[in-house]
Write a protein that holds these residues in place. Sequence first.
Motif, PDB file in Angstrom:
ATOM      1  N   THR A   1       1.753   4.197   7.210  1.00  0.00           N
ATOM      2  CA  THR A   1       0.787   3.463   6.391  1.00  0.00           C
ATOM      3  C   THR A   1       1.013   1.966   6.504  1.00  0.00           C
ATOM      4  O   THR A   1       0.052   1.183   6.639  1.00  0.00           O
ATOM      5  CB  THR A   1       0.894   3.898   4.919  1.00  0.00           C
ATOM      6  OG1 THR A   1       0.565   5.292   4.826  1.00  0.00           O
ATOM      7  CG2 THR A   1      -0.043   3.099   4.034  1.00  0.00           C
TER       8      THR A   1
ATOM      9  N   PHE B   1       2.803  13.434   0.911  1.00  0.00           N
ATOM     10  CA  PHE B   1       3.302  12.475   1.899  1.00  0.00           C
ATOM     11  C   PHE B   1       4.783  12.694   2.135  1.00  0.00           C
ATOM     12  O   PHE B   1       5.483  13.348   1.343  1.00  0.00           O
ATOM     13  CB  PHE B   1       3.068  11.036   1.419  1.00  0.00           C
ATOM     14  CG  PHE B   1       4.005  10.606   0.315  1.00  0.00           C
ATOM     15  CD1 PHE B   1       5.177   9.907   0.596  1.00  0.00           C
ATOM     16  CD2 PHE B   1       3.730  10.924  -1.005  1.00  0.00           C
ATOM     17  CE1 PHE B   1       6.044   9.532  -0.412  1.00  0.00           C
ATOM     18  CE2 PHE B   1       4.593  10.549  -2.023  1.00  0.00           C
ATOM     19  CZ  PHE B   1       5.760   9.853  -1.722  1.00  0.00           C
TER      20      PHE B   1
ATOM     21  N   TRP C   1      -5.622   1.735   4.122  1.00  0.00           N
ATOM     22  CA  TRP C   1      -4.766   2.548   3.262  1.00  0.00           C
ATOM     23  C   TRP C   1      -5.528   3.734   2.685  1.00  0.00           C
ATOM     24  O   TRP C   1      -5.016   4.863   2.651  1.00  0.00           O
ATOM     25  CB  TRP C   1      -4.203   1.702   2.117  1.00  0.00           C
ATOM     26  CG  TRP C   1      -3.659   2.558   1.016  1.00  0.00           C
ATOM     27  CD1 TRP C   1      -2.476   3.237   1.014  1.00  0.00           C
ATOM     28  CD2 TRP C   1      -4.291   2.861  -0.235  1.00  0.00           C
ATOM     29  NE1 TRP C   1      -2.332   3.953  -0.152  1.00  0.00           N
ATOM     30  CE2 TRP C   1      -3.429   3.741  -0.930  1.00  0.00           C
ATOM     31  CE3 TRP C   1      -5.488   2.479  -0.821  1.00  0.00           C
ATOM     32  CZ2 TRP C   1      -3.740   4.232  -2.202  1.00  0.00           C
ATOM     33  CZ3 TRP C   1      -5.804   2.962  -2.074  1.00  0.00           C
ATOM     34  CH2 TRP C   1      -4.938   3.834  -2.755  1.00  0.00           C
ATOM     35  N   LEU C   2      -6.752   3.502   2.238  1.00  0.00           N
ATOM     36  CA  LEU C   2      -7.551   4.579   1.663  1.00  0.00           C
ATOM     37  C   LEU C   2      -7.787   5.683   2.683  1.00  0.00           C
ATOM     38  O   LEU C   2      -7.715   6.877   2.359  1.00  0.00           O
ATOM     39  CB  LEU C   2      -8.885   4.022   1.162  1.00  0.00           C
ATOM     40  CG  LEU C   2      -9.789   4.998   0.404  1.00  0.00           C
ATOM     41  CD1 LEU C   2      -9.079   5.531  -0.837  1.00  0.00           C
ATOM     42  CD2 LEU C   2     -11.097   4.316   0.014  1.00  0.00           C
TER      43      LEU C   2
ATOM     44  N   LEU D   1       0.304  10.459  -4.594  1.00  0.00           N
ATOM     45  CA  LEU D   1       0.508  11.735  -3.921  1.00  0.00           C
ATOM     46  C   LEU D   1       1.927  12.260  -4.170  1.00  0.00           C
ATOM     47  O   LEU D   1       2.864  11.472  -4.368  1.00  0.00           O
ATOM     48  CB  LEU D   1       0.293  11.588  -2.412  1.00  0.00           C
ATOM     49  CG  LEU D   1      -1.122  11.284  -1.924  1.00  0.00           C
ATOM     50  CD1 LEU D   1      -1.128  11.168  -0.394  1.00  0.00           C
ATOM     51  CD2 LEU D   1      -2.103  12.341  -2.386  1.00  0.00           C
TER      52      LEU D   1
ATOM     53  N   ALA E   1      -3.601  13.468   2.188  1.00  0.00           N
ATOM     54  CA  ALA E   1      -3.950  14.416   1.144  1.00  0.00           C
ATOM     55  C   ALA E   1      -4.608  15.665   1.726  1.00  0.00           C
ATOM     56  O   ALA E   1      -4.351  16.793   1.278  1.00  0.00           O
ATOM     57  CB  ALA E   1      -4.878  13.756   0.125  1.00  0.00           C
TER      58      ALA E   1
ATOM     59  N   THR F   1       0.614   4.943  -2.383  1.00  0.00           N
ATOM     60  CA  THR F   1       0.690   6.308  -1.884  1.00  0.00           C
ATOM     61  C   THR F   1       1.727   7.106  -2.660  1.00  0.00           C
ATOM     62  O   THR F   1       1.491   8.270  -3.038  1.00  0.00           O
ATOM     63  CB  THR F   1       1.025   6.308  -0.384  1.00  0.00           C
ATOM     64  OG1 THR F   1       0.007   5.611   0.336  1.00  0.00           O
ATOM     65  CG2 THR F   1       1.132   7.728   0.161  1.00  0.00           C
TER      66      THR F   1
ATOM     67  N   CYS G   1       5.189   9.048   6.486  1.00  0.00           N
ATOM     68  CA  CYS G   1       3.823   8.646   6.136  1.00  0.00           C
ATOM     69  C   CYS G   1       3.808   7.228   5.576  1.00  0.00           C
ATOM     70  O   CYS G   1       2.856   6.469   5.815  1.00  0.00           O
ATOM     71  CB  CYS G   1       3.234   9.613   5.115  1.00  0.00           C
ATOM     72  SG  CYS G   1       2.999  11.291   5.738  1.00  0.00           S
TER      73      CYS G   1
ATOM     74  N   LEU H   1      -4.515   7.565   3.049  1.00  0.00           N
ATOM     75  CA  LEU H   1      -4.275   8.378   1.857  1.00  0.00           C
ATOM     76  C   LEU H   1      -5.085   9.675   1.918  1.00  0.00           C
ATOM     77  O   LEU H   1      -4.548  10.773   1.666  1.00  0.00           O
ATOM     78  CB  LEU H   1      -4.642   7.582   0.613  1.00  0.00           C
ATOM     79  CG  LEU H   1      -4.396   8.280  -0.729  1.00  0.00           C
ATOM     80  CD1 LEU H   1      -2.916   8.232  -1.075  1.00  0.00           C
ATOM     81  CD2 LEU H   1      -5.216   7.619  -1.846  1.00  0.00           C
ATOM     82  N   ARG H   2      -6.354   9.578   2.242  1.00  0.00           N
ATOM     83  CA  ARG H   2      -7.213  10.761   2.331  1.00  0.00           C
ATOM     84  C   ARG H   2      -6.741  11.695   3.444  1.00  0.00           C
ATOM     85  O   ARG H   2      -6.805  12.929   3.303  1.00  0.00           O
ATOM     86  CB  ARG H   2      -8.662  10.334   2.569  1.00  0.00           C
ATOM     87  CG  ARG H   2      -9.306   9.655   1.365  1.00  0.00           C
ATOM     88  CD  ARG H   2     -10.649   9.041   1.739  1.00  0.00           C
ATOM     89  NE  ARG H   2     -11.583  10.037   2.208  1.00  0.00           N
ATOM     90  CZ  ARG H   2     -12.371  10.769   1.425  1.00  0.00           C
ATOM     91  NH1 ARG H   2     -12.325  10.605   0.123  1.00  0.00           N
ATOM     92  NH2 ARG H   2     -13.204  11.663   1.944  1.00  0.00           N
TER      93      ARG H   2
ATOM     94  N   TRP I   1       0.797  -1.230   0.000  1.00  0.00           N
ATOM     95  CA  TRP I   1       0.000   0.000   0.000  1.00  0.00           C
ATOM     96  C   TRP I   1       0.828   1.278   0.000  1.00  0.00           C
ATOM     97  O   TRP I   1       0.428   2.262  -0.663  1.00  0.00           O
ATOM     98  CB  TRP I   1      -0.967  -0.016   1.176  1.00  0.00           C
ATOM     99  CG  TRP I   1      -1.866  -1.201   1.167  1.00  0.00           C
ATOM    100  CD1 TRP I   1      -1.878  -2.230   2.065  1.00  0.00           C
ATOM    101  CD2 TRP I   1      -2.880  -1.524   0.200  1.00  0.00           C
ATOM    102  NE1 TRP I   1      -2.822  -3.164   1.728  1.00  0.00           N
ATOM    103  CE2 TRP I   1      -3.458  -2.752   0.582  1.00  0.00           C
ATOM    104  CE3 TRP I   1      -3.352  -0.897  -0.948  1.00  0.00           C
ATOM    105  CZ2 TRP I   1      -4.480  -3.357  -0.134  1.00  0.00           C
ATOM    106  CZ3 TRP I   1      -4.369  -1.485  -1.675  1.00  0.00           C
ATOM    107  CH2 TRP I   1      -4.930  -2.695  -1.271  1.00  0.00           C
TER     108      TRP I   1
END
Length: 289
Positions: free
Chosen positions: A264, A256, A242-243, A171, A250, A167, A260, A246-247, A163
């Motif tokens: 993660t 990142f 992970w999602l 990002l 962001a 990222t 980060c 990520l959010r 994951w």
Amino acid sequence: MARFVRHYLLSLQFFTRIPVTGRLADWVGFSPAMLRASAAHLPGVGVLVGGVVALFTWLLLALLPASPFAPLVAAVLGTVLSVLITGAFHEDGLADVADGLGGTQSRERALEIMKDSRVGAFGAIAVVLALLAKVGLLALLGSLHGAVLCVALFAGHVVSRFWPLLTIRLLPHVGDAAGSKSKPLADQISLGSLWAAVFWCFGALALVLAAQAAMVLVANFPAVQGLVLWLGAGVLASGLAWLGMLRWFARRLQGFTGDCLGATQQVCELAFYLGLALAWGAATRGGLA
């Protein structure tokens, strides 16, 4: 093949404490381009780390006296071994992210805090809670069956290391480019490297299924179909975690940092174990386990 091995060894050198020194290190070499290419093998690092920890855990369960506490002891010592192998590389990232994003709402101040090598209250709390959650979930899985614990350790270390690569793909890197040792690694990852990481994951999960198929006579070990569903639940839970990360990055950082990526991995590993445990519980209530 030689390039593949060199990139893999460089990934081991960067992400673990496994010594790649002397003539071997000279043969491997180093460049920012090589470090970027080595990112494809991050799940492959999980194969080695997870395999060693799973084997160690299996030996412990075989040698410890039969007791309800044996899975807990194995989970604790297996976690200690994983930290020793990786040098707490990812746990350090989790601590820095917790300090930075937990200590301020300012993006610039958060990035500044994350560069500080000192661990604050938020970082210490995050690492302690993460380790407690990890040991607790692993002990729970081990109480179901020792083989389930070993499978979880092996697959969790592999899947959780995939994951962070997504990222990197999605990002921009917003850390200190001059002072970040992970900056070359965090540059835009190629689709080829991403597919190589996917193959590492599929290969590891296929190995788990093949090993289970060869152990069909082991009492209380789930059928292949059940194992597919449980692994799928773990991957799904890990992906959802992970999602969320990520959010969060962001929104708070507009990108990142290397920390980060470590955070993660830790969160996604925990989510993988939780997904397995929840799937087992659902199967048990449904009469499928």
